[in-house]
Write a protein that holds these residues in place. Structure first.
Motif, PDB file in Angstrom:
ATOM      1  N   LEU A 138      -9.963   5.769  -8.252  1.00  0.00           N
ATOM      2  CA  LEU A 138      -9.908   4.308  -8.199  1.00  0.00           C
ATOM      3  C   LEU A 138     -11.116   3.670  -8.874  1.00  0.00           C
ATOM      4  O   LEU A 138     -11.004   2.598  -9.468  1.00  0.00           O
ATOM      5  CB  LEU A 138      -9.833   3.838  -6.739  1.00  0.00           C
ATOM      6  N   ALA A 139     -12.259   4.315  -8.760  1.00  0.00           N
ATOM      7  CA  ALA A 139     -13.499   3.798  -9.368  1.00  0.00           C
ATOM      8  C   ALA A 139     -13.757   2.342  -8.969  1.00  0.00           C
ATOM      9  O   ALA A 139     -14.106   1.502  -9.799  1.00  0.00           O
ATOM     10  CB  ALA A 139     -13.448   3.940 -10.884  1.00  0.00           C
ATOM     11  N   GLY A 140     -13.537   2.051  -7.671  1.00  0.00           N
ATOM     12  CA  GLY A 140     -13.828   0.708  -7.161  1.00  0.00           C
ATOM     13  C   GLY A 140     -12.702  -0.292  -7.298  1.00  0.00           C
ATOM     14  O   GLY A 140     -12.809  -1.420  -6.811  1.00  0.00           O
ATOM     15  N   ASP A 167      -0.074   3.785  -7.263  1.00  0.00           N
ATOM     16  CA  ASP A 167       1.275   3.859  -6.720  1.00  0.00           C
ATOM     17  C   ASP A 167       1.531   5.259  -6.166  1.00  0.00           C
ATOM     18  O   ASP A 167       0.713   6.179  -6.311  1.00  0.00           O
ATOM     19  CB  ASP A 167       2.323   3.468  -7.766  1.00  0.00           C
ATOM     20  N   ALA A 168       2.678   5.425  -5.503  1.00  0.00           N
ATOM     21  CA  ALA A 168       2.994   6.681  -4.819  1.00  0.00           C
ATOM     22  C   ALA A 168       3.055   7.846  -5.805  1.00  0.00           C
ATOM     23  O   ALA A 168       2.629   8.962  -5.489  1.00  0.00           O
ATOM     24  CB  ALA A 168       4.310   6.549  -4.058  1.00  0.00           C
ATOM     25  N   ARG A 169       3.562   7.608  -7.004  1.00  0.00           N
ATOM     26  CA  ARG A 169       3.663   8.691  -7.982  1.00  0.00           C
ATOM     27  C   ARG A 169       2.278   9.202  -8.365  1.00  0.00           C
ATOM     28  O   ARG A 169       2.036  10.412  -8.440  1.00  0.00           O
ATOM     29  CB  ARG A 169       4.411   8.210  -9.216  1.00  0.00           C
ATOM     30  N   ALA A 170       1.346   8.282  -8.605  1.00  0.00           N
ATOM     31  CA  ALA A 170      -0.006   8.691  -8.991  1.00  0.00           C
ATOM     32  C   ALA A 170      -0.693   9.463  -7.871  1.00  0.00           C
ATOM     33  O   ALA A 170      -1.377  10.461  -8.121  1.00  0.00           O
ATOM     34  CB  ALA A 170      -0.826   7.463  -9.377  1.00  0.00           C
ATOM     35  N   VAL A 171      -0.491   9.012  -6.619  1.00  0.00           N
ATOM     36  CA  VAL A 171      -1.084   9.712  -5.481  1.00  0.00           C
ATOM     37  C   VAL A 171      -0.477  11.107  -5.346  1.00  0.00           C
ATOM     38  O   VAL A 171      -1.184  12.103  -5.128  1.00  0.00           O
ATOM     39  CB  VAL A 171      -0.898   8.905  -4.183  1.00  0.00           C
ATOM     40  N   HIS A 183       2.529  15.837   3.685  1.00  0.00           N
ATOM     41  CA  HIS A 183       3.669  15.826   4.598  1.00  0.00           C
ATOM     42  C   HIS A 183       4.523  14.568   4.453  1.00  0.00           C
ATOM     43  O   HIS A 183       5.724  14.593   4.732  1.00  0.00           O
ATOM     44  CB  HIS A 183       3.181  15.953   6.047  1.00  0.00           C
ATOM     45  N   GLU A 184       3.890  13.477   4.056  1.00  0.00           N
ATOM     46  CA  GLU A 184       4.636  12.225   3.887  1.00  0.00           C
ATOM     47  C   GLU A 184       3.946  11.364   2.844  1.00  0.00           C
ATOM     48  O   GLU A 184       2.717  11.277   2.799  1.00  0.00           O
ATOM     49  CB  GLU A 184       4.722  11.463   5.213  1.00  0.00           C
ATOM     50  N   LEU A 185       4.759  10.738   1.992  1.00  0.00           N
ATOM     51  CA  LEU A 185       4.249   9.851   0.949  1.00  0.00           C
ATOM     52  C   LEU A 185       5.237   8.693   0.832  1.00  0.00           C
ATOM     53  O   LEU A 185       6.390   8.900   0.462  1.00  0.00           O
ATOM     54  CB  LEU A 185       4.133  10.602  -0.383  1.00  0.00           C
ATOM     55  N   SER A 186       4.807   7.493   1.194  1.00  0.00           N
ATOM     56  CA  SER A 186       5.734   6.352   1.201  1.00  0.00           C
ATOM     57  C   SER A 186       5.025   5.086   0.745  1.00  0.00           C
ATOM     58  O   SER A 186       3.793   4.968   0.834  1.00  0.00           O
ATOM     59  CB  SER A 186       6.312   6.140   2.608  1.00  0.00           C
ATOM     60  N   HIS A 191       0.834  -1.198   0.000  1.00  0.00           N
ATOM     61  CA  HIS A 191       0.000   0.000   0.000  1.00  0.00           C
ATOM     62  C   HIS A 191       0.872   1.254   0.000  1.00  0.00           C
ATOM     63  O   HIS A 191       2.080   1.192   0.232  1.00  0.00           O
ATOM     64  CB  HIS A 191      -0.943   0.023   1.207  1.00  0.00           C
ATOM     65  N   VAL A 192       0.236   2.368  -0.268  1.00  0.00           N
ATOM     66  CA  VAL A 192       0.875   3.680  -0.186  1.00  0.00           C
ATOM     67  C   VAL A 192       0.347   4.375   1.069  1.00  0.00           C
ATOM     68  O   VAL A 192      -0.859   4.392   1.326  1.00  0.00           O
ATOM     69  CB  VAL A 192       0.566   4.527  -1.436  1.00  0.00           C
ATOM     70  N   ARG A 193       1.257   4.957   1.839  1.00  0.00           N
ATOM     71  CA  ARG A 193       0.886   5.697   3.051  1.00  0.00           C
ATOM     72  C   ARG A 193       1.029   7.192   2.775  1.00  0.00           C
ATOM     73  O   ARG A 193       2.052   7.641   2.257  1.00  0.00           O
ATOM     74  CB  ARG A 193       1.794   5.286   4.218  1.00  0.00           C
ATOM     75  N   VAL A 194      -0.023   7.938   3.101  1.00  0.00           N
ATOM     76  CA  VAL A 194      -0.032   9.380   2.871  1.00  0.00           C
ATOM     77  C   VAL A 194      -0.370  10.085   4.180  1.00  0.00           C
ATOM     78  O   VAL A 194      -1.339   9.719   4.848  1.00  0.00           O
ATOM     79  CB  VAL A 194      -1.092   9.791   1.819  1.00  0.00           C
ATOM     80  N   VAL A 195       0.427  11.080   4.536  1.00  0.00           N
ATOM     81  CA  VAL A 195       0.129  11.934   5.689  1.00  0.00           C
ATOM     82  C   VAL A 195      -0.149  13.335   5.156  1.00  0.00           C
ATOM     83  O   VAL A 195       0.707  13.927   4.488  1.00  0.00           O
ATOM     84  CB  VAL A 195       1.290  11.952   6.705  1.00  0.00           C
ATOM     85  N   THR A 196      -1.349  13.837   5.428  1.00  0.00           N
ATOM     86  CA  THR A 196      -1.760  15.142   4.897  1.00  0.00           C
ATOM     87  C   THR A 196      -2.789  15.776   5.823  1.00  0.00           C
ATOM     88  O   THR A 196      -3.639  15.076   6.371  1.00  0.00           O
ATOM     89  CB  THR A 196      -2.378  14.990   3.485  1.00  0.00           C
ATOM     90  N   PRO A 197      -2.732  17.106   5.994  1.00  0.00           N
ATOM     91  CA  PRO A 197      -3.766  17.773   6.793  1.00  0.00           C
ATOM     92  C   PRO A 197      -5.109  17.850   6.069  1.00  0.00           C
ATOM     93  O   PRO A 197      -6.118  18.259   6.654  1.00  0.00           O
ATOM     94  CB  PRO A 197      -3.178  19.173   7.025  1.00  0.00           C
ATOM     95  N   GLN A 198      -5.133  17.458   4.786  1.00  0.00           N
ATOM     96  CA  GLN A 198      -6.364  17.490   3.996  1.00  0.00           C
ATOM     97  C   GLN A 198      -6.772  16.063   3.604  1.00  0.00           C
ATOM     98  O   GLN A 198      -7.088  15.767   2.458  1.00  0.00           O
ATOM     99  CB  GLN A 198      -6.156  18.357   2.755  1.00  0.00           C
TER     100      GLN A 198
END
Length: 322
Positions: A242-244, A262-266, A278-281, A223-230
């Motif tokens: 994703l459309a499901g 993947d992380a690039r698309a996110v 703030h973080e994307l891994s 999985h991709v982990r995202v840290v964001t205030p939004q």
């Protein structure tokens, strides 16, 4: 260089299938890991490959079954048990006996004893050896004929960390020299470092077969982990993208886990919509995680965690008579 070709291997005990229709190849120049839970049929499969058990199916080494070779140790080296040694012979004489039966010169005996680190104890009886030393002697026997194919069942059993590292480097070097190496192990962290390809079985049946990277890619733990205030805003955008196909979940306050992108698309999606990240891994599943996930329903024995009991409140000591 010889390929191992196993086709429709099968064996039953008392009407219960121990191995059922296994087919796979082990290519020259590769270490192929053989994985499965306890009771999956790995040892039985290896015995069938070598013609040591009665069953059905075929296994050939360079187009011939193991039993057809006049000096089999020159073609296939096998380690299936830790200590199949004569109780009164020294380690050196045990290997000399095997060498004579396969027309291998005595000089090779000392070569392999040095290769596995047993030269200083070559005159001692294997009955005095530790499990790890017994494994080293068994590996010396497997290497005695300088074979182009190796079949090893749990060769790291009993080895200390330095010995495990040595074994890993040895098997990788033997494969790099063009040999076919087929090895079973429960040490999944080592297999991840050593193996090029995998054969994974459960309850005697094939579960997966192919490159290690393909096996771990199948895991839902990737999985991709995202840290964001939004987080809520980004989650909505990802869900629409994703459309499901895949998922986006709020793992904690301001933290998302995403599958299917993947992380690039996110990262591109967040940038295009002016969302601060703030973080994307990327979390790549380990071999252990993928193995436990894919073989969970095939485990022969499933232990339960002990029940957790609430601690009893301390008893108040009662005063005795004064």
């Amino acid at each position: 260089m010889a390929m191992i070709e196993a086709r429709n291997l099968a064996k039953s005990y008392a009407g219960k299938a121990a191995v059922s229709g296994l087919s796979f190849d082990v290519r020259p120049g590769t270490v192929t890991g053989f994985l499965g839970p306890n009771g999956a049929g790995k040892s039985t499969t290896m015995r069938l490959m070598l013609g040591l058990d009665n069953g059905s199916g075929t296994c050939t080494f360079d187009g011939k079954p193991f039993t057809s070779y006049a000096q089999p140790m020159r073609e296939v080296g096998a380690l299936l048990e830790a200590k199949p040694f004569h109780p009164t012979r020294s380690a050196r004489n045990h290997l000399r006996m095997l060498a004579a039966a396969n027309r291998i010169p005595d000089s090779r005996v000392d070569e392999v004893l040095g290769l596995v680190g047993l030269h200083d104890v070559a005159g001692k009886k294997p009955s005095t050896f530790s499990l790890g030393m017994g494994q080293r002697l068994g590996l010396a026997a497997a290497l005695l004929g300088d074979p182009h194919t190796l079949i090893l069942d749990e060769p790291a059993n009993g080895l200390d960390p330095q010995g495990i590292h040595w074994l890993r480097e040895l098997l990788k070097a033997l494969a790099a020299d063009g040999r076919s190496v087929f090895v079973s192990s429960h040490l999944l962290s080592e297999m991840a470092l050593m193996a090029d390809e995998l054969v994974v079985i459960g309850k005697g049946r094939m579960i997966a077969n192919g490159p290690v990277a393909d096996f771990t890619k199948m895991s839902v733990r990737n999985h991709v982990r995202v840290v964001t205030p939004q987080a809520s805003e980004l989650a909505s955008l990802i869900g629409a993208k994703l459309a499901g196909v895949g998922s986006v979940q709020l793992a904690a306050a301001g933290e998302l886990t995403v599958t299917g992108l993947d992380a690039r698309a996110v990262g591109d999606l967040a940038f295009d919509n002016a969302i601060r990240v703030h973080e994307l891994s990327t979390h790549q599943a380990t071999l252990e995680e993928a193995f436990l996930e894919i073989t969970g329903s095939s485990a022969e024995y499933n232990a339960h965690a002990p029940e957790q009991h609430a601690p009893k409140p301390p008893t108040t000591p009662q005063e005795g008579p004064r």
